[in-house]
Design a protein around this motif. Structure first.
Motif, PDB file in Angstrom:
ATOM      1  N   GLN A 214       0.841  -1.193   0.000  1.00  0.00           N
ATOM      2  CA  GLN A 214       0.000   0.000   0.000  1.00  0.00           C
ATOM      3  C   GLN A 214       0.877   1.245   0.000  1.00  0.00           C
ATOM      4  O   GLN A 214       1.898   1.271   0.670  1.00  0.00           O
ATOM      5  CB  GLN A 214      -0.883  -0.014   1.233  1.00  0.00           C
ATOM      6  N   PRO A 215       0.493   2.284  -0.749  1.00  0.00           N
ATOM      7  CA  PRO A 215       1.274   3.526  -0.725  1.00  0.00           C
ATOM      8  C   PRO A 215       1.286   4.132   0.675  1.00  0.00           C
ATOM      9  O   PRO A 215       0.315   4.023   1.417  1.00  0.00           O
ATOM     10  CB  PRO A 215       0.525   4.438  -1.695  1.00  0.00           C
ATOM     11  N   LYS A 216       2.393   4.729   1.017  1.00  0.00           N
ATOM     12  CA  LYS A 216       2.507   5.399   2.315  1.00  0.00           C
ATOM     13  C   LYS A 216       2.198   6.891   2.195  1.00  0.00           C
ATOM     14  O   LYS A 216       1.782   7.520   3.149  1.00  0.00           O
ATOM     15  CB  LYS A 216       3.908   5.192   2.878  1.00  0.00           C
ATOM     16  N   SER A 217       2.421   7.439   0.988  1.00  0.00           N
ATOM     17  CA  SER A 217       2.143   8.854   0.762  1.00  0.00           C
ATOM     18  C   SER A 217       1.898   9.070  -0.733  1.00  0.00           C
ATOM     19  O   SER A 217       2.079   8.161  -1.533  1.00  0.00           O
ATOM     20  CB  SER A 217       3.315   9.717   1.226  1.00  0.00           C
ATOM     21  N   GLY A 218       1.541  10.293  -1.077  1.00  0.00           N
ATOM     22  CA  GLY A 218       1.326  10.628  -2.477  1.00  0.00           C
ATOM     23  C   GLY A 218       2.570  10.472  -3.329  1.00  0.00           C
ATOM     24  O   GLY A 218       2.485  10.289  -4.537  1.00  0.00           O
ATOM     25  N   ALA A 219       3.743  10.510  -2.708  1.00  0.00           N
ATOM     26  CA  ALA A 219       4.996  10.345  -3.455  1.00  0.00           C
ATOM     27  C   ALA A 219       5.135   8.935  -4.030  1.00  0.00           C
ATOM     28  O   ALA A 219       5.905   8.726  -4.966  1.00  0.00           O
ATOM     29  CB  ALA A 219       6.187  10.656  -2.550  1.00  0.00           C
ATOM     30  N   ASP A 220       4.393   7.965  -3.485  1.00  0.00           N
ATOM     31  CA  ASP A 220       4.429   6.592  -3.995  1.00  0.00           C
ATOM     32  C   ASP A 220       3.580   6.414  -5.253  1.00  0.00           C
ATOM     33  O   ASP A 220       3.629   5.362  -5.882  1.00  0.00           O
ATOM     34  CB  ASP A 220       3.943   5.611  -2.926  1.00  0.00           C
ATOM     35  N   LEU A 221       2.806   7.416  -5.600  1.00  0.00           N
ATOM     36  CA  LEU A 221       1.925   7.339  -6.776  1.00  0.00           C
ATOM     37  C   LEU A 221       2.687   7.863  -7.987  1.00  0.00           C
ATOM     38  O   LEU A 221       2.600   9.029  -8.335  1.00  0.00           O
ATOM     39  CB  LEU A 221       0.647   8.137  -6.534  1.00  0.00           C
ATOM     40  N   ARG A 222       3.426   6.994  -8.650  1.00  0.00           N
ATOM     41  CA  ARG A 222       4.354   7.424  -9.706  1.00  0.00           C
ATOM     42  C   ARG A 222       3.797   7.278 -11.119  1.00  0.00           C
ATOM     43  O   ARG A 222       4.403   7.757 -12.065  1.00  0.00           O
ATOM     44  CB  ARG A 222       5.653   6.634  -9.574  1.00  0.00           C
ATOM     45  N   GLN A 223       2.680   6.596 -11.290  1.00  0.00           N
ATOM     46  CA  GLN A 223       2.093   6.422 -12.610  1.00  0.00           C
ATOM     47  C   GLN A 223       0.823   7.265 -12.727  1.00  0.00           C
ATOM     48  O   GLN A 223       0.256   7.693 -11.737  1.00  0.00           O
ATOM     49  CB  GLN A 223       1.751   4.943 -12.879  1.00  0.00           C
ATOM     50  N   LYS A 224       0.417   7.469 -13.972  1.00  0.00           N
ATOM     51  CA  LYS A 224      -0.851   8.148 -14.260  1.00  0.00           C
ATOM     52  C   LYS A 224      -1.748   7.159 -14.980  1.00  0.00           C
ATOM     53  O   LYS A 224      -1.316   6.499 -15.939  1.00  0.00           O
ATOM     54  CB  LYS A 224      -0.635   9.351 -15.186  1.00  0.00           C
ATOM     55  N   VAL A 225      -2.982   7.041 -14.531  1.00  0.00           N
ATOM     56  CA  VAL A 225      -3.942   6.157 -15.182  1.00  0.00           C
ATOM     57  C   VAL A 225      -5.236   6.916 -15.421  1.00  0.00           C
ATOM     58  O   VAL A 225      -5.531   7.910 -14.744  1.00  0.00           O
ATOM     59  CB  VAL A 225      -4.227   4.886 -14.342  1.00  0.00           C
ATOM     60  N   ARG A 226      -5.991   6.435 -16.388  1.00  0.00           N
ATOM     61  CA  ARG A 226      -7.334   6.967 -16.608  1.00  0.00           C
ATOM     62  C   ARG A 226      -8.288   5.779 -16.685  1.00  0.00           C
ATOM     63  O   ARG A 226      -7.879   4.643 -16.905  1.00  0.00           O
ATOM     64  CB  ARG A 226      -7.403   7.852 -17.841  1.00  0.00           C
ATOM     65  N   PHE A 227      -9.554   6.060 -16.515  1.00  0.00           N
ATOM     66  CA  PHE A 227     -10.554   5.007 -16.443  1.00  0.00           C
ATOM     67  C   PHE A 227     -11.561   5.175 -17.566  1.00  0.00           C
ATOM     68  O   PHE A 227     -11.948   6.297 -17.911  1.00  0.00           O
ATOM     69  CB  PHE A 227     -11.245   5.037 -15.078  1.00  0.00           C
ATOM     70  N   GLU A 228     -11.979   4.050 -18.129  1.00  0.00           N
ATOM     71  CA  GLU A 228     -12.935   4.052 -19.232  1.00  0.00           C
ATOM     72  C   GLU A 228     -14.039   3.039 -18.955  1.00  0.00           C
ATOM     73  O   GLU A 228     -13.836   2.057 -18.250  1.00  0.00           O
ATOM     74  CB  GLU A 228     -12.237   3.688 -20.548  1.00  0.00           C
ATOM     75  N   ARG A 229     -15.210   3.303 -19.547  1.00  0.00           N
ATOM     76  CA  ARG A 229     -16.362   2.414 -19.416  1.00  0.00           C
ATOM     77  C   ARG A 229     -16.879   2.088 -20.813  1.00  0.00           C
ATOM     78  O   ARG A 229     -16.911   2.946 -21.691  1.00  0.00           O
ATOM     79  CB  ARG A 229     -17.436   3.103 -18.584  1.00  0.00           C
ATOM     80  N   ARG A 230     -17.297   0.857 -20.994  1.00  0.00           N
ATOM     81  CA  ARG A 230     -17.831   0.414 -22.284  1.00  0.00           C
ATOM     82  C   ARG A 230     -19.271   0.889 -22.403  1.00  0.00           C
ATOM     83  O   ARG A 230     -20.081   0.677 -21.519  1.00  0.00           O
ATOM     84  CB  ARG A 230     -17.767  -1.111 -22.384  1.00  0.00           C
ATOM     85  N   ARG A 231     -19.564   1.560 -23.500  1.00  0.00           N
ATOM     86  CA  ARG A 231     -20.908   2.085 -23.763  1.00  0.00           C
ATOM     87  C   ARG A 231     -21.385   1.594 -25.123  1.00  0.00           C
ATOM     88  O   ARG A 231     -20.586   1.349 -26.021  1.00  0.00           O
ATOM     89  CB  ARG A 231     -20.892   3.606 -23.762  1.00  0.00           C
ATOM     90  N   GLU A 232     -22.692   1.510 -25.241  1.00  0.00           N
ATOM     91  CA  GLU A 232     -23.271   1.086 -26.507  1.00  0.00           C
ATOM     92  C   GLU A 232     -23.185   2.242 -27.500  1.00  0.00           C
ATOM     93  O   GLU A 232     -23.578   3.368 -27.203  1.00  0.00           O
ATOM     94  CB  GLU A 232     -24.722   0.666 -26.314  1.00  0.00           C
ATOM     95  N   GLY A 233     -22.632   1.932 -28.670  1.00  0.00           N
ATOM     96  CA  GLY A 233     -22.497   2.929 -29.722  1.00  0.00           C
ATOM     97  C   GLY A 233     -23.544   2.722 -30.808  1.00  0.00           C
ATOM     98  O   GLY A 233     -24.534   2.010 -30.631  1.00  0.00           O
ATOM     99  N   ALA A 234     -23.317   3.321 -31.943  1.00  0.00           N
ATOM    100  CA  ALA A 234     -24.228   3.204 -33.076  1.00  0.00           C
ATOM    101  C   ALA A 234     -24.202   1.771 -33.618  1.00  0.00           C
ATOM    102  O   ALA A 234     -23.161   1.121 -33.629  1.00  0.00           O
ATOM    103  CB  ALA A 234     -23.827   4.183 -34.165  1.00  0.00           C
ATOM    104  N   PRO A 235     -25.351   1.272 -34.082  1.00  0.00           N
ATOM    105  CA  PRO A 235     -25.370  -0.084 -34.650  1.00  0.00           C
ATOM    106  C   PRO A 235     -24.601  -0.141 -35.970  1.00  0.00           C
ATOM    107  O   PRO A 235     -24.463   0.859 -36.673  1.00  0.00           O
ATOM    108  CB  PRO A 235     -26.856  -0.367 -34.858  1.00  0.00           C
ATOM    109  N   ASP A 236     -24.108  -1.333 -36.279  1.00  0.00           N
ATOM    110  CA  ASP A 236     -23.395  -1.505 -37.545  1.00  0.00           C
ATOM    111  C   ASP A 236     -24.400  -1.617 -38.692  1.00  0.00           C
ATOM    112  O   ASP A 236     -25.609  -1.421 -38.501  1.00  0.00           O
ATOM    113  CB  ASP A 236     -22.446  -2.702 -37.486  1.00  0.00           C
ATOM    114  N   ASP A 237     -23.923  -1.950 -39.896  1.00  0.00           N
ATOM    115  CA  ASP A 237     -24.784  -2.025 -41.083  1.00  0.00           C
ATOM    116  C   ASP A 237     -25.867  -3.082 -40.964  1.00  0.00           C
ATOM    117  O   ASP A 237     -26.866  -3.033 -41.675  1.00  0.00           O
ATOM    118  CB  ASP A 237     -23.932  -2.310 -42.324  1.00  0.00           C
ATOM    119  N   HIS A 238     -25.692  -4.044 -40.079  1.00  0.00           N
ATOM    120  CA  HIS A 238     -26.663  -5.126 -39.909  1.00  0.00           C
ATOM    121  C   HIS A 238     -27.559  -4.916 -38.699  1.00  0.00           C
ATOM    122  O   HIS A 238     -28.320  -5.799 -38.332  1.00  0.00           O
ATOM    123  CB  HIS A 238     -25.930  -6.467 -39.791  1.00  0.00           C
ATOM    124  N   GLY A 239     -27.468  -3.761 -38.060  1.00  0.00           N
ATOM    125  CA  GLY A 239     -28.305  -3.438 -36.921  1.00  0.00           C
ATOM    126  C   GLY A 239     -27.811  -3.999 -35.595  1.00  0.00           C
ATOM    127  O   GLY A 239     -28.509  -3.918 -34.593  1.00  0.00           O
TER     128      GLY A 239
END
Length: 121
Positions: A3-28
């Protein structure tokens, strides 16, 4: 999972994504795409173990990773359907397989267990 002891242990940057329904393809048929949750955090990201599996008659590598981030309303809202993207190396994606969890009960840090090589399954 140290476990990190302080903010100095947080050396990487990450982002978060969620899967969402997009437009249907040519076949619906509904198509799904990853969309950013507009949440980027400093993190401690460490590999824990690796392995291989057979997918489509080929050997595919995967590895488990431990991720620690600060506990806040956005990181508490993550779930196992979301994915983590290394913000500095965007082709490195991870599936969330466990968490977020306040492992020590302090309320300061959240732990997520990730698996690389599986985020787009």
């Amino acid at each position: 999972m140290p476990q990190p002891k302080s903010g100095a242990d947080l050396r990487q940057k990450v982002r978060f994504e969620r899967r969402r329904e997009g437009a249907p393809d040519d076949h619906g048929v509904a198509q799904f795409e990853w969309q950013s949750l507009n949440v980027e955090r400093s993190a401690s990201l460490t590999p824990t173990r690796g392995g291989e599996s057979v997918q489509g008659d080929r050997i595919a590598g995967n590895a488990s990773w431990d991720l620690w981030v600060r506990n806040d309303s956005e990181t508490r809202g993550l779930n196992t359907g979301d994915r983590v993207v290394n913000a500095r190396q965007t082709d490195q994606t991870f599936a969330i397989v466990f968490g977020p969890a306040d492992m020590d009960g302090s309320g300061a840090w959240l732990f997520l267990q990730l698996r690389s090589g599986a985020a787009d399954d």
